[in-house]
Scaffold this motif. Structure first.
Motif, PDB file in Angstrom:
ATOM      1  N   THR A   3     -17.412  25.290 -14.389  1.00 21.63           N
ATOM      2  CA  THR A   3     -18.474  24.521 -15.033  1.00 21.63           C
ATOM      3  C   THR A   3     -17.894  23.364 -15.832  1.00 21.63           C
ATOM      4  OG1 THR A   3     -18.342  26.080 -16.810  1.00 21.63           O
ATOM      5  CG2 THR A   3     -20.139  26.392 -15.259  1.00 21.63           C
ATOM      6  N   PRO A   4     -18.716  22.340 -16.080  1.00 22.96           N
ATOM      7  CA  PRO A   4     -18.245  21.223 -16.899  1.00 22.96           C
ATOM      8  C   PRO A   4     -17.759  21.708 -18.259  1.00 22.96           C
ATOM      9  CG  PRO A   4     -20.304  20.656 -15.840  1.00 22.96           C
ATOM     10  CD  PRO A   4     -20.038  22.096 -15.517  1.00 22.96           C
ATOM     11  N   TYR A  26     -23.893  24.702  -3.017  1.00 23.35           N
ATOM     12  CA  TYR A  26     -23.788  25.298  -4.350  1.00 23.35           C
ATOM     13  C   TYR A  26     -25.091  25.183  -5.136  1.00 23.35           C
ATOM     14  CZ  TYR A  26     -18.768  26.045  -4.067  1.00 23.35           C
ATOM     15  OH  TYR A  26     -17.537  26.500  -3.723  1.00 23.35           O
ATOM     16  N   ILE A  27     -26.017  24.296  -4.617  1.00 26.90           N
ATOM     17  CA  ILE A  27     -27.275  24.122  -5.345  1.00 26.90           C
ATOM     18  C   ILE A  27     -27.991  25.448  -5.506  1.00 26.90           C
ATOM     19  CG2 ILE A  27     -29.578  23.051  -5.234  1.00 26.90           C
ATOM     20  CD1 ILE A  27     -28.274  20.669  -3.903  1.00 26.90           C
ATOM     21  N   ILE A  28     -27.980  26.264  -4.425  1.00 29.42           N
ATOM     22  CA  ILE A  28     -28.664  27.551  -4.538  1.00 29.42           C
ATOM     23  C   ILE A  28     -27.723  28.645  -5.013  1.00 29.42           C
ATOM     24  CG2 ILE A  28     -30.565  27.164  -2.933  1.00 29.42           C
ATOM     25  CD1 ILE A  28     -28.732  28.520  -0.802  1.00 29.42           C
ATOM     26  N   LEU A  29     -26.456  28.279  -5.217  1.00 26.91           N
ATOM     27  CA  LEU A  29     -25.520  29.309  -5.670  1.00 26.91           C
ATOM     28  C   LEU A  29     -25.294  29.245  -7.174  1.00 26.91           C
ATOM     29  CD1 LEU A  29     -22.914  29.277  -2.772  1.00 26.91           C
ATOM     30  CD2 LEU A  29     -24.753  30.910  -3.215  1.00 26.91           C
ATOM     31  N   GLY A  30     -26.209  28.534  -7.875  1.00 24.63           N
ATOM     32  CA  GLY A  30     -26.122  28.533  -9.329  1.00 24.63           C
ATOM     33  C   GLY A  30     -25.197  27.491  -9.906  1.00 24.63           C
ATOM     34  N   GLN A  31     -24.615  26.620  -9.078  1.00 24.55           N
ATOM     35  CA  GLN A  31     -23.789  25.555  -9.629  1.00 24.55           C
ATOM     36  C   GLN A  31     -24.253  24.214  -9.097  1.00 24.55           C
ATOM     37  OE1 GLN A  31     -20.296  27.629  -8.377  1.00 24.55           O
ATOM     38  NE2 GLN A  31     -19.442  27.500 -10.450  1.00 24.55           N
ATOM     39  N   PRO A  32     -25.524  23.862  -9.380  1.00 24.12           N
ATOM     40  CA  PRO A  32     -26.095  22.646  -8.767  1.00 24.12           C
ATOM     41  C   PRO A  32     -25.402  21.374  -9.243  1.00 24.12           C
ATOM     42  CG  PRO A  32     -27.557  23.498 -10.454  1.00 24.12           C
ATOM     43  CD  PRO A  32     -26.481  24.525 -10.263  1.00 24.12           C
ATOM     44  N   TYR A  33     -24.743  21.446 -10.430  1.00 20.84           N
ATOM     45  CA  TYR A  33     -24.152  20.206 -10.957  1.00 20.84           C
ATOM     46  C   TYR A  33     -23.121  19.610 -10.015  1.00 20.84           C
ATOM     47  CZ  TYR A  33     -21.043  23.940 -12.455  1.00 20.84           C
ATOM     48  OH  TYR A  33     -20.254  25.049 -12.474  1.00 20.84           O
ATOM     49  N   THR A  35     -14.640  21.555 -12.051  1.00 22.45           N
ATOM     50  CA  THR A  35     -13.775  21.375 -10.883  1.00 22.45           C
ATOM     51  C   THR A  35     -14.570  21.592  -9.618  1.00 22.45           C
ATOM     52  OG1 THR A  35     -13.199  23.706 -10.973  1.00 22.45           O
ATOM     53  CG2 THR A  35     -11.705  22.179 -12.077  1.00 22.45           C
ATOM     54  N   ASP A  36     -14.060  21.036  -8.517  1.00 23.05           N
ATOM     55  CA  ASP A  36     -14.783  21.201  -7.254  1.00 23.05           C
ATOM     56  C   ASP A  36     -14.294  22.450  -6.532  1.00 23.05           C
ATOM     57  OD1 ASP A  36     -12.398  20.589  -6.174  1.00 23.05           O
ATOM     58  OD2 ASP A  36     -13.064  18.818  -5.071  1.00 23.05           O
ATOM     59  N   LYS A  37     -14.695  22.609  -5.299  1.00 24.02           N
ATOM     60  CA  LYS A  37     -14.409  23.884  -4.664  1.00 24.02           C
ATOM     61  C   LYS A  37     -12.947  24.049  -4.276  1.00 24.02           C
ATOM     62  CE  LYS A  37     -15.730  22.830   0.120  1.00 24.02           C
ATOM     63  NZ  LYS A  37     -16.643  23.183   1.178  1.00 24.02           N
ATOM     64  N   TYR A  38     -12.126  22.972  -4.439  1.00 21.99           N
ATOM     65  CA  TYR A  38     -10.694  23.121  -4.253  1.00 21.99           C
ATOM     66  C   TYR A  38      -9.966  23.131  -5.591  1.00 21.99           C
ATOM     67  CZ  TYR A  38     -11.950  21.890   0.482  1.00 21.99           C
ATOM     68  OH  TYR A  38     -12.533  21.875   1.713  1.00 21.99           O
ATOM     69  N   GLY A  39     -10.739  23.197  -6.680  1.00 22.01           N
ATOM     70  CA  GLY A  39     -10.108  23.205  -7.990  1.00 22.01           C
ATOM     71  C   GLY A  39      -9.605  21.846  -8.432  1.00 22.01           C
ATOM     72  N   ARG A  40     -10.149  20.768  -7.840  1.00 17.64           N
ATOM     73  CA  ARG A  40      -9.730  19.437  -8.268  1.00 17.64           C
ATOM     74  C   ARG A  40     -10.615  18.978  -9.428  1.00 17.64           C
ATOM     75  NH1 ARG A  40      -9.649  16.983  -2.251  1.00 17.64           N
ATOM     76  NH2 ARG A  40     -11.689  17.958  -2.301  1.00 17.64           N
ATOM     77  N   ASP A  41     -10.058  18.084 -10.267  1.00 12.77           N
ATOM     78  CA  ASP A  41     -10.811  17.585 -11.421  1.00 12.77           C
ATOM     79  C   ASP A  41     -11.993  16.746 -10.926  1.00 12.77           C
ATOM     80  OD1 ASP A  41     -11.619  16.854 -13.914  1.00 12.77           O
ATOM     81  OD2 ASP A  41     -10.308  15.088 -13.951  1.00 12.77           O
ATOM     82  N   TYR A  42     -13.205  17.180 -11.265  1.00  5.70           N
ATOM     83  CA  TYR A  42     -14.391  16.542 -10.721  1.00  5.70           C
ATOM     84  C   TYR A  42     -14.579  15.138 -11.273  1.00  5.70           C
ATOM     85  CZ  TYR A  42     -18.422  17.373  -7.762  1.00  5.70           C
ATOM     86  OH  TYR A  42     -19.298  17.354  -6.725  1.00  5.70           O
ATOM     87  N   LEU A  43     -14.273  14.944 -12.566  1.00  7.80           N
ATOM     88  CA  LEU A  43     -14.425  13.624 -13.180  1.00  7.80           C
ATOM     89  C   LEU A  43     -13.568  12.590 -12.456  1.00  7.80           C
ATOM     90  CD1 LEU A  43     -15.454  11.763 -15.433  1.00  7.80           C
ATOM     91  CD2 LEU A  43     -13.524  12.501 -16.813  1.00  7.80           C
ATOM     92  N   SER A  44     -12.301  12.972 -12.175  1.00  4.44           N
ATOM     93  CA  SER A  44     -11.412  12.039 -11.495  1.00  4.44           C
ATOM     94  C   SER A  44     -11.947  11.702 -10.114  1.00  4.44           C
ATOM     95  CB  SER A  44     -10.023  12.641 -11.370  1.00  4.44           C
ATOM     96  OG  SER A  44      -9.574  13.056 -12.628  1.00  4.44           O
ATOM     97  N   THR A  50      -3.020  22.264 -22.633  1.00  9.19           N
ATOM     98  CA  THR A  50      -4.374  22.745 -22.405  1.00  9.19           C
ATOM     99  C   THR A  50      -5.185  21.632 -21.746  1.00  9.19           C
ATOM    100  OG1 THR A  50      -4.149  24.015 -24.403  1.00  9.19           O
ATOM    101  CG2 THR A  50      -6.361  23.831 -23.467  1.00  9.19           C
ATOM    102  N   ARG A  51      -5.758  21.923 -20.631  1.00  6.84           N
ATOM    103  CA  ARG A  51      -6.500  20.933 -19.864  1.00  6.84           C
ATOM    104  C   ARG A  51      -8.000  21.178 -20.031  1.00  6.84           C
ATOM    105  NH1 ARG A  51      -4.088  18.801 -15.181  1.00  6.84           N
ATOM    106  NH2 ARG A  51      -1.987  18.700 -15.945  1.00  6.84           N
ATOM    107  N   THR A  52      -8.764  20.108 -20.261  1.00  5.18           N
ATOM    108  CA  THR A  52     -10.209  20.221 -20.270  1.00  5.18           C
ATOM    109  C   THR A  52     -10.751  19.493 -19.042  1.00  5.18           C
ATOM    110  OG1 THR A  52     -10.094  20.109 -22.654  1.00  5.18           O
ATOM    111  CG2 THR A  52     -12.277  19.902 -21.656  1.00  5.18           C
ATOM    112  N   PHE A  53     -11.572  20.167 -18.280  1.00  6.16           N
ATOM    113  CA  PHE A  53     -12.214  19.527 -17.125  1.00  6.16           C
ATOM    114  C   PHE A  53     -13.634  19.156 -17.531  1.00  6.16           C
ATOM    115  CE2 PHE A  53      -8.836  22.134 -15.446  1.00  6.16           C
ATOM    116  CZ  PHE A  53      -8.221  21.298 -14.540  1.00  6.16           C
ATOM    117  N   ILE A  54     -13.821  17.876 -17.868  1.00  6.27           N
ATOM    118  CA  ILE A  54     -15.103  17.455 -18.450  1.00  6.27           C
ATOM    119  C   ILE A  54     -16.268  17.713 -17.491  1.00  6.27           C
ATOM    120  CG2 ILE A  54     -16.394  15.486 -19.338  1.00  6.27           C
ATOM    121  CD1 ILE A  54     -13.683  14.379 -20.272  1.00  6.27           C
TER     122      ILE A  54
END
Lengths: 364, 565
Positions: A61-62, A326-333, A148-157, A141-145
């Motif tokens: 999650t964000p 993921y929209i129906i899997l509870g992570q629509p963001y 992360t996506d389904k490969y664990g990449r930083d979504y913001l980037s 310590t990393r914050t992922f604003i």
């Protein structure tokens, strides 16, 4: 003597400045443009295509926070500064999300981060892997604003770097469509007769080819990739520009100042470029803004279908494609964030187009 | 004639708001229109005459205009402050209006009969067949030929004069008490104008309604109206009986309006303009007949600068896939000579081919057959390059000062551009210096160089157009209705300017106009054109005094002369 600039263009600009949504949108577009050009400066994950994967922390999650251990690579890359700035760092380091670590006899032992709070595997690594044995610098310590996506990449980037595709496809498509459309439309409108008939025939044929089909055909011929999409979108979009230019020139041609220009012995090229085109600029800007928006939408559609930008390249359309289930899997963001980005950019262009249309309308 | 007023306007003021600024366009005007009479409102563009009529009808857009004070009483009832529904009952039923443009005030996709029928249907309760009879009788009343055919015709199938008659039929359909006619004949030819005015007069006598007639043309009004109201810049400057106003105008502005129009009797060296009247500084020098004859002797002993021989221009209209295209001769076998230094007048009604002839001379449209010789050389089949060189010698001044200037180019640049294209002047600074000279020659100051066309008035723009034309130092200038779009006072200024420039630069003019009085004032030689052919050709004064053809006679008779003499 004070010379006041009262040209129609500056009057239109003054009017444009008074339009809040127009100015707001153009500032927004400017910001997105700036971000897309210097995406790697702003992106937390500045690796090429923001492609640093950490599979153990996928779909977070964000605002997700985790400790990250970076194991530096022994290879040194000889990337230039500008290459790093515009194309990202060729990342050779390995990054491992960890839940805890300890030092024992010159060895760093750490617990790998595990999904769902379960126990991870404990691993050990020699401190000599770190320059000067200074391991502290490599654990942070990393914050992922945006999470992360389904490969664990930083979504913001990914979002920041993905803006490049959307933004540039708009530019390239509008640029190609303007060049081709202006030339074809001017010729057809100004000379009329047989030239007009031939060009109109080409326009009608081009218009009847579905963009999707053309992209698939071009992809077949040139291979998959985003450049092919740029060209294909540009090549289908010029017809609209050409039709608008043609129609405007046909009516502008009847204006007396064009007859006056002919009577004064000006060459056709001068008449078209200096006397007709500046006067049909308004509708041209409006249709270009609309085309810009349309190109962004087409690109995201193509990426969604998988014939746009290819992985690992980030693109907003492809990001929706990757995460729409993921929209129906509870992570629509995961799908909503790129969706909202597309919407903002397209809407900004539409609003700018409308504001320009109002500003260039001489009647009010 | 009864003296009860049908409309009583008192202390009316109207303002228009643009960009939150209030601009007063009607300033405290008061007048009355008597029952069973014709009252005319005369003024130039921007004097507020149309605003007056629109405010009576309650047709002013409420969002940008405001009735600041005053009252309008119709038959004793106050009209200001009525709501939309109440005023709609008055509109059409009791007050009707006809407009300037018959072309655009009829719905092009509806048959003429139906448009009239609709109005009667709305205001009466007759049956359909009765209404149709009523419409036909109305058409007969306005003297439309073949009323049955017009009933079924679409607007584009009938002529401009006929459209105006249909409009009048619509206006009188409900027997209104007041008819407002806003420049109803301005867009029409003089001969048609005469018929329409006669029609309005007979209808007025028959139905005993009142007419509020709005016009810019004083002499026209003088033949027609019982009372005249002269307006200037939103104010009424003079009001009174037509005869008294024309015989002894009191206000200088009225004097100027009467005087600025070129007289058909005398030829003044310089036309008096409004400022001349305001300053009481009128140049009454007249060119006598003997002066003119002497000048003509010298003129016509030269070799002609332009010779037109059997010129024809055909237009084709495609009737269909299998039909032969219809040929229409816009210019039909026209021959004449133009001598250096003269002004040749070309006059005719709309559609007679005078502008087509002008365009053919300029090579903007190629003629179908015939020769045009310029200084003895045929110019009908020049190459593009030679043609561009010729452009320097033959130039045109256009009708519409608003449309003939590119709105995005600075005035100075617009005048420099032809010099650059034709390599006149050594460099930019030399050209710029010349532009300033030309600007002062046409009576504009140096700051005009940096302004854009939309910052000028109509008359000033026409001066800019003239400046651009003379920047090329041409020999022959075609003036295509160059003063028709201008107000009378401005028209006089521009005509004076054209004559001054002619003396200064030795131009030759081909002066095309539908306005006989103006052409008569300007021209040495006169060509009367009708249906593509030259009807009559000769000295302007000679033709005026002894027209040989019926067509010319009719044309001269139709000029409103006023009751000045």
């Amino acid at each position: 003597m004070k010379i006041e600039n009262n040209s129609l263009t500056s009057l239109a600009l003054q009017k444009f400045k008074r339009n809040f949504w127009g100015v707001f949108s153009i500032v927004l577009i400017g910001l997105i443009g700036l971000v897309s050009v210097f995406a790697y400066v702003f992106a937390p994950d500045a690796s090429k295509n923001a492609n640093q994967m950490h599979l153990s922390i996928h779909s977070k999650t964000p605002g997700f926070q985790v400790q990250m251990l970076t194991i530096p690579s022994r290879q040194t890359s000889n990337q230039s500064f500008f290459s790093k700035l515009f194309f990202g760092v060729d990342n050779l380091d390995t990054e491992i999300p960890i839940s805890s670590y300890s030092i024992k006899e010159g060895m760093l032992s750490y617990m790998e981060y595990a999904v769902n709070g379960g126990e991870g595997i404990e691993k050990q690594i020699s401190l000599s892997n770190f320059p000067n044995n200074d391991y502290q610098k490599y654990i942070d310590t990393r914050t992922f604003i945006f999470g992360t996506d389904k490969y664990g990449r930083d979504y913001l980037s990914r979002i920041l770097i993905g803006s490049r595709i959307s933004f540039f496809i708009g530019f390239v498509a509008v640029f190609i469509s303007l060049i081709v459309g202006l030339i074809m439309g001017s010729l057809a409108g100004y000379y009329g007769g047989k030239i007009d008939a031939v060009i109109m025939w080409i326009i009608n044929v081009t218009w009847s080819i579905p963009t999707l089909l053309l992209v698939i055909a071009i992809t077949l011929a040139l291979g998959k990739g985003f450049w092919q999409v740029f060209i294909a979108v540009g090549l289908t979009m010029w017809v609209e520009v050409a039709r608008v230019v043609r129609g405007q020139i046909i009516s502008a041609k009847e204006m007396q100042y064009v007859t006056a220009a002919r009577a004064l012995g000006y060459k056709d090229y001068r008449i078209i470029t200096k006397h007709i085109l500046p006067n049909i600029f308004g509708p041209l800007i409006v249709i270009s803004a609309a085309n810009f928006a349309a190109a962004i939408l087409i690109e995201s559609g193509l990426s969604f279908l998988g014939i746009g930008a290819q992985p690992p390249m980030a693109s907003w359309g492809a990001m929706i494609k990757d995460h729409y289930n993921y929209i129906i899997l509870g992570q629509p963001y995961l799908a909503l964030i790129p969706g909202i980005c597309i919407m903002l950019l397209v809407m900004a262009f539409m609003l700018v187009g409308n504001a320009f249309r109002d500003a260039l309308d001489v009647k009010t | 004639m009864s003296n009860t007023p049908i409309i009583e306007v008192s202390n009316l003021s109207v303002s228009i708001f643009s960009k939150n600024k209030e601009v007063s366009i009607l300033n405290n005007i008061s007048f009355t229109v008597k029952a069973n009479s014709i009252t005319a409102v005369v003024g130039e563009s921007g004097s507020g005459k149309s605003i007056t009529s629109l405010s009576i009808m309650g047709l002013l857009p409420k969002t940008i205009s405001k009735n600041t004070s005053g009252s309008i009483k119709f038959n004793g009832n106050e009209l200001t402050g009525l709501n939309d529904k109440e005023i709609q009952n008055v509109r059409g039923n009791e007050i009707a209006m006809i407009f300037q443009e018959p072309m655009s005030s009829l719905n092009p996709s509806m048959r003429c009969g139906k448009q009239v029928l609709e109005i009667i249907q709305r205001h009466t309760k007759l049956s359909k067949s009765e209404i149709k009879e009523e419409v036909i009788s109305l058409f007969q009343k306005v003297k439309l030929p073949q009323p049955e055919r017009i009933y079924k015709a679409y607007p584009h199938e009938i002529s401009g004069g006929q459209k105006q008659r249909v409009m009048i039929a619509m206006a009188i359909a409900c027997n209104p008490k007041l008819l407002i006619a806003d420049e109803p004949t301005t867009a029409l030819d003089v001969t048609v104008q005469k018929d329409i005015l006669e029609l309005l007069k007979t209808i007025q006598k028959e139905t005993k309604m009142s007419i509020l007639f709005i016009s810019h043309d004083l002499s026209l009004v003088s033949e027609f109206a019982d009372e005249v109201i002269v307006m200037y810049k939103g104010k009424i400057v003079e009001i009174g009986n037509t005869k008294t106003i024309f015989k002894s105008p009191k206000h200088n502005y009225t004097k100027a309006l009467i005087g600025a129009r070129p007289s058909t009797e005398k030829r003044f060296k310089k036309l008096p303009t409004i400022t001349d009247f305001m300053d009481n500084n009128i140049d009454k020098e007249v060119i006598t007949d003997s002066q003119r004859q002497e000048q003509h002797k010298i003129l016509y002993s030269q070799a002609p600068i332009l010779e037109i021989i059997n010129l024809e221009k055909e237009y084709y209209s495609k009737a269909g896939w299998f039909n032969k295209p219809n040929a229409f001769k816009a210019v039909n076998d026209v021959s004449f000579k133009v001598f250096p230094g003269e002004t040749i007048g070309l006059v005719g009604e709309s559609g007679c081919g005078k502008s087509t002839l002008g365009n053919a001379i300029l090579q903007l449209d190629k003629a179908t057959s015939g020769t045009i010789k310029y200084n003895g050389k045929d110019i009908t089949n020049l190459s593009k390059q030679q043609l561009r060189k010729l452009r320097r010698e033959i130039q045109i001044i256009f009708q519409d000062p608003f449309a003939s200037l590119n709105p995005r180019i600075m005035v100075g640049d617009a005048i420099i551009e032809p010099m650059v294209v034709h390599n006149i002047g050594a460099d930019h600074s030399a050209r710029k210096k010349k532009v300033f000279e030309i600007l002062s020659a046409v009576g504009l100051d140096e700051s005009s160089y940096y302004k854009y066309p939309h910052e000028f008035s109509g008359g000033q723009r026409q001066r800019i157009g003239i400046a651009r034309t003379i920047a090329l130092e041409p020999k022959l200038i075609v003036c295509d209705e160059s003063v028709s779009a201008l107000d009378i006072s401005v028209q006089a200024q521009v005509l004076n300017l054209l004559n001054n420039l002619k003396d200064q630069f030795q131009f030759t003019y081909i002066f095309i106009s539908h306005d006989l009085a103006v052409v008569k004032y300007m021209a040495d030689q006169l060509l009367v054109m009708n249906a593509g052919k030259i009807e009559e050709n000769g000295d302007a004064d000679e033709i005026f005094n002894n027209p040989k053809k019926d067509y010319t006679k009719n044309l001269i008779d139709s000029i409103p002369k006023g009751i000045i003499k």
